[in-house]
Design a protein around this motif. Structure first.
Motif, PDB file in Angstrom:
ATOM      1  N   MET A   1      67.828  54.710  43.066  1.00 58.91           N
ATOM      2  CA  MET A   1      66.983  55.803  43.253  1.00 58.91           C
ATOM      3  C   MET A   1      68.081  56.995  43.386  1.00 58.91           C
ATOM      4  SD  MET A   1      64.143  56.216  45.985  1.00 58.91           S
ATOM      5  CE  MET A   1      62.905  57.470  45.458  1.00 58.91           C
ATOM      6  N   GLY A   2      68.250  57.759  42.243  1.00 61.86           N
ATOM      7  CA  GLY A   2      69.137  58.710  42.115  1.00 61.86           C
ATOM      8  C   GLY A   2      70.478  58.223  41.453  1.00 61.86           C
ATOM      9  N   ILE A   3      71.253  59.266  41.507  1.00 65.67           N
ATOM     10  CA  ILE A   3      72.694  58.925  40.796  1.00 65.67           C
ATOM     11  C   ILE A   3      73.863  59.262  41.672  1.00 65.67           C
ATOM     12  CG2 ILE A   3      74.300  59.809  38.955  1.00 65.67           C
ATOM     13  CD1 ILE A   3      71.835  60.190  37.255  1.00 65.67           C
ATOM     14  N   PHE A  49      77.198  56.605  39.212  1.00 66.83           N
ATOM     15  CA  PHE A  49      76.581  55.543  39.320  1.00 66.83           C
ATOM     16  C   PHE A  49      75.023  55.503  39.519  1.00 66.83           C
ATOM     17  CE2 PHE A  49      80.479  53.347  39.636  1.00 66.83           C
ATOM     18  CZ  PHE A  49      81.134  54.111  40.286  1.00 66.83           C
ATOM     19  N   ILE A  50      74.347  54.817  39.290  1.00 65.60           N
ATOM     20  CA  ILE A  50      72.987  54.838  39.148  1.00 65.60           C
ATOM     21  C   ILE A  50      72.617  53.984  40.668  1.00 65.60           C
ATOM     22  CG2 ILE A  50      70.549  53.928  38.433  1.00 65.60           C
ATOM     23  CD1 ILE A  50      72.075  53.931  35.528  1.00 65.60           C
ATOM     24  N   GLY A  51      71.847  54.609  41.409  1.00 68.23           N
ATOM     25  CA  GLY A  51      71.409  54.105  42.827  1.00 68.23           C
ATOM     26  C   GLY A  51      70.300  53.068  42.610  1.00 68.23           C
ATOM     27  N   HIS A  52      70.200  52.277  43.310  1.00 68.81           N
ATOM     28  CA  HIS A  52      69.077  51.322  43.222  1.00 68.81           C
ATOM     29  C   HIS A  52      68.594  51.020  44.498  1.00 68.81           C
ATOM     30  CE1 HIS A  52      66.349  48.381  41.351  1.00 68.81           C
ATOM     31  NE2 HIS A  52      66.997  47.352  42.143  1.00 68.81           N
ATOM     32  N   LEU A  79      74.221  60.483  30.591  1.00 61.81           N
ATOM     33  CA  LEU A  79      74.131  59.072  29.985  1.00 61.81           C
ATOM     34  C   LEU A  79      73.654  58.200  31.218  1.00 61.81           C
ATOM     35  CD1 LEU A  79      77.052  58.576  27.659  1.00 61.81           C
ATOM     36  CD2 LEU A  79      74.685  58.526  27.058  1.00 61.81           C
ATOM     37  N   ALA A  80      73.903  58.464  32.478  1.00 56.62           N
ATOM     38  CA  ALA A  80      73.720  57.758  33.551  1.00 56.62           C
ATOM     39  C   ALA A  80      72.233  57.999  33.826  1.00 56.62           C
ATOM     40  CB  ALA A  80      74.363  58.289  34.791  1.00 56.62           C
ATOM     41  N   HIS A  81      71.622  59.108  33.355  1.00 55.28           N
ATOM     42  CA  HIS A  81      70.367  59.627  33.696  1.00 55.28           C
ATOM     43  C   HIS A  81      69.468  58.761  32.699  1.00 55.28           C
ATOM     44  CE1 HIS A  81      66.825  62.142  33.407  1.00 55.28           C
ATOM     45  NE2 HIS A  81      66.974  62.162  34.540  1.00 55.28           N
ATOM     46  N   GLN A  82      69.932  58.761  31.554  1.00 58.61           N
ATOM     47  CA  GLN A  82      69.213  57.966  30.475  1.00 58.61           C
ATOM     48  C   GLN A  82      68.993  56.522  30.959  1.00 58.61           C
ATOM     49  OE1 GLN A  82      71.239  59.062  26.962  1.00 58.61           O
ATOM     50  NE2 GLN A  82      70.084  60.948  26.688  1.00 58.61           N
ATOM     51  N   THR A  90      63.405  56.185  38.835  1.00 60.44           N
ATOM     52  CA  THR A  90      63.197  57.388  39.006  1.00 60.44           C
ATOM     53  C   THR A  90      64.347  58.047  39.537  1.00 60.44           C
ATOM     54  OG1 THR A  90      60.893  56.981  39.342  1.00 60.44           O
ATOM     55  CG2 THR A  90      61.620  58.867  40.236  1.00 60.44           C
ATOM     56  N   VAL A  91      64.748  59.086  38.893  1.00 61.02           N
ATOM     57  CA  VAL A  91      65.902  60.138  39.243  1.00 61.02           C
ATOM     58  C   VAL A  91      65.395  61.366  39.733  1.00 61.02           C
ATOM     59  CG1 VAL A  91      67.939  61.376  38.451  1.00 61.02           C
ATOM     60  CG2 VAL A  91      67.320  59.286  37.424  1.00 61.02           C
TER      61      VAL A  91
END
Length: 92
Positions: A1-3, A49-52, A79-82, A90-91
């Motif tokens: 959830m977020g970056i 980093f992509i948060g999960h 690129l992280a957002h994509q 969801t970002v």
């Protein structure tokens, strides 16, 4: 959830000119050490980093490629957002 973002640090001289594909190939061929490769990676000014997961238990996104687990880190926020959107995250 977020970056998540690694805290930026002052860019080391020559970091922008590092050819990571060549450095990785040389490391695999044994003409450069893994320390050279990872030293250049750790010297990058920013990582994304992509948060999960849900807060407060958010963790960086990992995945599997050809049966090997990886932590997905990006040098470019777009690129992280994509990648997050591609993985259904969801970002904010």
């Amino acid at each position: 959830m977020g970056i998540f973002r690694k805290k930026p640090k002052t860019e080391a001289p020559g970091v922008a000119e590092v050819d990571f594909a060549t450095l990785a190939a040389e490391a695999a061929a044994g003409t450069k050490t893994q320390n050279d490769l990872w030293g250049a990676v750790y010297d990058l000014p920013q990582w994304h980093f992509i948060g999960h997961g849900e807060m407060p238990n958010t963790r960086p996104l990992t995945g599997s490629i050809d049966g090997t687990s990886y932590l997905f880190a990006f040098t470019d926020e777009k690129l992280a957002h994509q990648a997050a959107l591609h993985n259904g995250i969801t970002v904010n």
